[in-house]
Structures are given as C-alpha cells and as structure tokens.
Design a protein around this motif. Sequence first.
Motif, PDB file in Angstrom:
ATOM      1  N   THR A 213       3.704 110.966  24.492  1.00 12.95           N
ATOM      2  CA  THR A 213       4.520 111.369  23.341  1.00 12.95           C
ATOM      3  C   THR A 213       6.013 111.422  23.642  1.00 12.95           C
ATOM      4  N   ASP A 214       6.408 111.072  24.851  1.00 17.07           N
ATOM      5  CA  ASP A 214       7.824 111.166  25.213  1.00 17.07           C
ATOM      6  C   ASP A 214       8.697 110.286  24.321  1.00 17.07           C
ATOM      7  N   GLN A 215       8.233 109.073  24.045  1.00 21.55           N
ATOM      8  CA  GLN A 215       9.004 108.164  23.202  1.00 21.55           C
ATOM      9  C   GLN A 215       9.187 108.741  21.796  1.00 21.55           C
ATOM     10  N   PHE A 216       8.127 109.344  21.268  1.00 29.35           N
ATOM     11  CA  PHE A 216       8.217 109.940  19.931  1.00 29.35           C
ATOM     12  C   PHE A 216       9.165 111.132  19.938  1.00 29.35           C
ATOM     13  N   THR A 217       9.103 111.946  20.979  1.00 31.05           N
ATOM     14  CA  THR A 217       9.985 113.107  21.083  1.00 31.05           C
ATOM     15  C   THR A 217      11.442 112.672  21.125  1.00 31.05           C
ATOM     16  N   ASN A 218      11.744 111.650  21.900  1.00 30.62           N
ATOM     17  CA  ASN A 218      13.123 111.138  21.968  1.00 30.62           C
ATOM     18  C   ASN A 218      13.565 110.580  20.616  1.00 30.62           C
ATOM     19  N   TYR A 219      12.637 109.940  19.921  1.00 29.04           N
ATOM     20  CA  TYR A 219      12.940 109.407  18.591  1.00 29.04           C
ATOM     21  C   TYR A 219      13.330 110.546  17.642  1.00 29.04           C
ATOM     22  N   CYS A 220      12.582 111.648  17.679  1.00 30.38           N
ATOM     23  CA  CYS A 220      12.866 112.801  16.812  1.00 30.38           C
ATOM     24  C   CYS A 220      14.230 113.404  17.120  1.00 30.38           C
ATOM     25  N   ILE A 221      14.540 113.541  18.396  1.00 31.26           N
ATOM     26  CA  ILE A 221      15.843 114.080  18.794  1.00 31.26           C
ATOM     27  C   ILE A 221      16.972 113.191  18.283  1.00 31.26           C
ATOM     28  N   ASN A 222      16.802 111.890  18.401  1.00 30.13           N
ATOM     29  CA  ASN A 222      17.849 110.973  17.955  1.00 30.13           C
ATOM     30  C   ASN A 222      18.065 111.053  16.448  1.00 30.13           C
ATOM     31  N   ILE A 223      16.970 111.234  15.686  1.00 30.83           N
ATOM     32  CA  ILE A 223      17.107 111.395  14.237  1.00 30.83           C
ATOM     33  C   ILE A 223      17.879 112.672  13.920  1.00 30.83           C
ATOM     34  N   MET A 224      17.540 113.769  14.598  1.00 30.07           N
ATOM     35  CA  MET A 224      18.230 115.034  14.359  1.00 30.07           C
ATOM     36  C   MET A 224      19.716 114.934  14.718  1.00 30.07           C
ATOM     37  N   LEU A 225      20.015 114.217  15.804  1.00 34.11           N
ATOM     38  CA  LEU A 225      21.413 114.039  16.199  1.00 34.11           C
ATOM     39  C   LEU A 225      22.175 113.210  15.171  1.00 34.11           C
ATOM     40  N   SER A 226      21.500 112.223  14.587  1.00 31.72           N
ATOM     41  CA  SER A 226      22.162 111.389  13.579  1.00 31.72           C
ATOM     42  C   SER A 226      22.461 112.190  12.311  1.00 31.72           C
ATOM     43  N   ILE A 227      21.593 113.166  12.006  1.00 34.12           N
ATOM     44  CA  ILE A 227      21.823 114.017  10.824  1.00 34.12           C
ATOM     45  C   ILE A 227      23.057 114.895  11.035  1.00 34.12           C
ATOM     46  N   GLY A 228      23.242 115.398  12.257  1.00 31.02           N
ATOM     47  CA  GLY A 228      24.361 116.300  12.549  1.00 31.02           C
ATOM     48  C   GLY A 228      25.559 115.628  13.183  1.00 31.02           C
ATOM     49  N   GLN A 229      25.658 114.307  13.072  1.00 35.18           N
ATOM     50  CA  GLN A 229      26.661 113.560  13.826  1.00 35.18           C
ATOM     51  C   GLN A 229      28.105 113.900  13.466  1.00 35.18           C
ATOM     52  N   ASN A 230      28.345 114.455  12.284  1.00 28.47           N
ATOM     53  CA  ASN A 230      29.714 114.767  11.886  1.00 28.47           C
ATOM     54  C   ASN A 230      30.147 116.185  12.252  1.00 28.47           C
ATOM     55  N   CYS A 231      29.284 116.907  12.923  1.00 27.08           N
ATOM     56  CA  CYS A 231      29.626 118.276  13.320  1.00 27.08           C
ATOM     57  C   CYS A 231      30.368 118.262  14.657  1.00 27.08           C
ATOM     58  N   LYS A 232      31.499 118.938  14.717  1.00 26.61           N
ATOM     59  CA  LYS A 232      32.313 118.940  15.935  1.00 26.61           C
ATOM     60  C   LYS A 232      31.847 119.994  16.938  1.00 26.61           C
TER      61      LYS A 232
END
Length: 336
Positions: A213-232
């Motif tokens: 499940t490591d690949q899926f976990t990394n995928y989820c983290i990347n999605i969450m980071l993309s949602i918050g990408q404009n936060c400083k």
Amino acid sequence: METVYVDRIIDSISPEMGQSKPMGIKASNDKKYLLKTQLVNIEPYGIIKNEDAAFAQEIIAYELAKELNIPVPGYAVLEVEPEFLTENMDYCFKYHITKPGLYFGTEFIPDIQKKIMENYKTEQKCKYKHAAQKLTSAFDVSNSQAYADIIALDCFLLNGDRFTNQGNLIITSGTRKDRKVYAIDFGHCFFSPYWNNEKKELFNKLLSNPKDTDQFTNYCINIMLSIGQNCKKNPFGDVFSKMENYIYFKNTNPFSDIVKKIENISTSKLRQILYNVPDEWMVDGDFERDKYISFLSLNKHNVRKVITLMYNAHAFRHSNKGDELKWPIEKTIGIQ
C-alpha cells in the motif's frame, strides 16, 4: 438513523458559507437542521452539478465519527414532502431543492464563530496588529484533542477538503472553556463528491494491490499537498495549520489512540453503516456499498502511514524534530 419530515423553513439560520448552501429548517421532531442538497452551484461559473455521492459519504463519515467519539453535530435523514415543495417553491428553488424525497441534514448549532479565516485576511490587509493573535485564539478550544482525531478521520476518509476550507469546521463562541470544535461537511470525502469512474479507479488503486500500500499512501499524500499548495504556512493548508498548532508530541504520540480505534473498526460495523444508507442515495446499489466497505476495510490500516508521512514532511510544528514518530506495537482486534 433518524428520518424526520421537514416542517418549515427558518431562513435566519441558513449559513452564508458552504458550497452546497444549506437551508435552515425545523423538522417534525422539533429540532432545527441545515438541509443540504446534492445539486451544487459551481461558482463563479454558474454551473449546477449533481454531487451524487455526497449524501452517502456524509452518512458514512458521521456514523464513523460517532463510533470513534469524534465531535460532530447530530444529523438526520430529512424527508421533503410534495406539499412542502409546492408551498415553498421560491425558497426551494433558491436552495436547489427540486423534488420531494430524502435529504441530508445536520443539527443547527447556535453561537458559532463565523468567517474566522475571512475576517483574519481582512484584518491582515488592514494591518490590524493583533490579527494573527486573534486568529490563533479563535482555534483555542476546550476539546483541542479533537484536532488530532479529526485529522486522523480525514486521512481515513481521504477528506483533504477540510484542510483548506474553514467552512468544514464549526467552532463555538465564548471563552476558551466554552469553545468547542465540531467537524462537519464530509461530502467531498474520498477526494470527490461523485460516484463515477474516477472514484472506482481511486478505490482500485488500493484494492488491486492490498499487500503493498505504500504507492497508494504516497498518492494520497500528493493529492492532499496539491489541495493545500497555495498555503504559505503549512503545505497541507491554512486550516490544517491552525488545527495542528494545538497538537503536541512531547513524550507522546497524540494520534495513537484514535488510530488504534480506526484500525479496530470491524468489517461488520462498516457493513451495518453502508447498508443503512437509503437506497436512493446509492448510485450503484449494493455494488457501490461493497466497494466502500472493501476500501475502508483496507484503508484503515494506512492511516498511521499517512500521518507518519505528514510528520516526516514537517507538517506539525510541535513535533520532536529529528525523532521518528513512534507507534505502540499492539495486535489489533476487531470491534464487533
């Protein structure tokens, strides 16, 4: 799961925030609710979209929150009768209530702080010198352990939407001992409010390879980071930043208890929750129910991985810098 009838509209309690623009109502049990619709106006484009998985995902999340003792308002299945629709046609049209049937509603909580983040940004632009202190104080609540619990639940349900949207948290007014935080608005769990091919593909990313499940976990983290990408201030979002400010790691792992509870949720409990969702809210019937059950049965074991990756990415300012996040080593036993 309570089903009640909608008696009358109380427009004065209808919130200004929230993409779905809930309608304030009084129900046949004499309680006040915020009635939601799955027909949502996508601003600024003026496009109406049917978020056909939102109601089902709200119930899944609220029932799991109750099971895990995470603070959420009460909720009910609200039935809109044809007569009510006819008598209140203008208001119903305004709130996209287009047909009789079952709708999702959360209990109205009075005396809440409104537009916390918006007010902060306005005061910041006006160079109000105490703006940051005022914002920090607004999130200082008597049940602050709930912040870690809510984040863990959102990692379980893939609800990155909350981390950038202050409208998905309710914080009551008053002094610190009176202030409490509640999680609301789970319709965008599993990274979208739709039951479509993208949702099925998301589930299959995990279900097709449950032993790695490591690949899926990394995928989820990347999605969450993309949602918050404009936060400083925090890579996961402005609201996440305010929540994590009250999460402390000194000599402890504040996520240990809630993650253990999540991992111990049994498949039978998940089945009970999914098979209590009204049939008219399931696009693909039992096939859809079983997909959610299978996904959640596996993803509950990924929560600690996601939180560990967040910790390693320095998402928590009060973490033990340089130390790894430690988890108790215990054999999990399903709650029946």
